[in-house]
Design an enzyme around this catalytic site. Structure first.
Site, short mmCIF file in Angstrom:
data_model
loop_
_atom_site.label_atom_id
_atom_site.label_comp_id
_atom_site.label_asym_id
_atom_site.label_seq_id
_atom_site.Cartn_x
_atom_site.Cartn_y
_atom_site.Cartn_z
N HIS A 177 38.23 39.72 42.01
CA HIS A 177 39.39 40.51 42.41
C HIS A 177 40.15 39.89 43.58
CE1 HIS A 177 36.60 41.80 45.49
NE2 HIS A 177 37.62 42.34 46.13
N HIS A 220 44.33 39.61 47.40
CA HIS A 220 43.39 40.67 47.03
C HIS A 220 44.07 41.55 45.98
CE1 HIS A 220 40.95 44.31 47.37
NE2 HIS A 220 40.05 43.58 48.02
#
Length: 176
Positions: free
Chosen positions: A86, A101
């Protein structure tokens, strides 16, 4: 998540041209940085997670993505690909450490919906594809698709535009 760049620093220094100067960083001009994701830029202070909005990890901005592809915003080296895919850390050739992110609370997805296209230590150029993600799955499964782009070691980040941007656009961000 803090200090995620530290464990690979010695290894990376061999691969990245070390900058000089009082801060140890060379400026990252607006032409040196391209938008990593297509979508809408929002101020980092509007991200609904205090770790990002209060700049605990560094300054930057966020993007509300409209497509599920992340490209490298700089020429540099991949410092970290999180096991859950992620988030990715990149060190630019000027020495700036950048965290991308994807989404909020996406660590809880345990990698589902993400495909990493690079690994730690890979040299990348602006526009190199780094990561794909299933935007619909993240909308359904995570708290938000908002994607912070954080300069973890920069003193002065200037974002010259808010709103819609295309992936690969330049002239929008400069860093001192």
């Amino acid at each position: 998540m803090f200090g995620f760049f530290k464990h690979k620093e010695k290894e990376v220094k061999k691969d990245v041209t070390e900058p000089s100067g009082a801060t140890g960083l060379l400026p990252l001009n607006s032409q040196d940085f391209v938008m990593p994701i297509e979508g809408d830029i929002i101020p980092i202070t509007e991200v609904e997670d205090p770790v990002f909005s209060e700049k605990m990890m560094g300054d930057g901005f966020a993007i509300v993505p409209t497509k599920g592809l992340v490209v490298s915003p700089v020429d540099g080296v991949i410092m970290n690909v999180f096991p859950t895919k992620h988030a990715i850390g990149i060190k630019s050739k000027q020495g700036h450490e950048i965290l991308i992110h994807v989404g909020l609370e996406t660590v809880n997805l345990k990698g589902e919906g993400f495909t990493a296209l690079v690994k730690e230590g890979d040299q990348v150029s602006k526009g190199t594809e780094l990561l794909t993600f299933d935007l619909d799955y993240i909308k359904k499964s995570a708290s938000s698709t908002v994607t912070p782009v954080i300069f973890t070691n920069a003193a002065n980040v200037t974002v010259k535009k808010q709103g819609a941007v295309k992936q690969g656009d330049n002239g929008i961000v400069s860093v001192q």
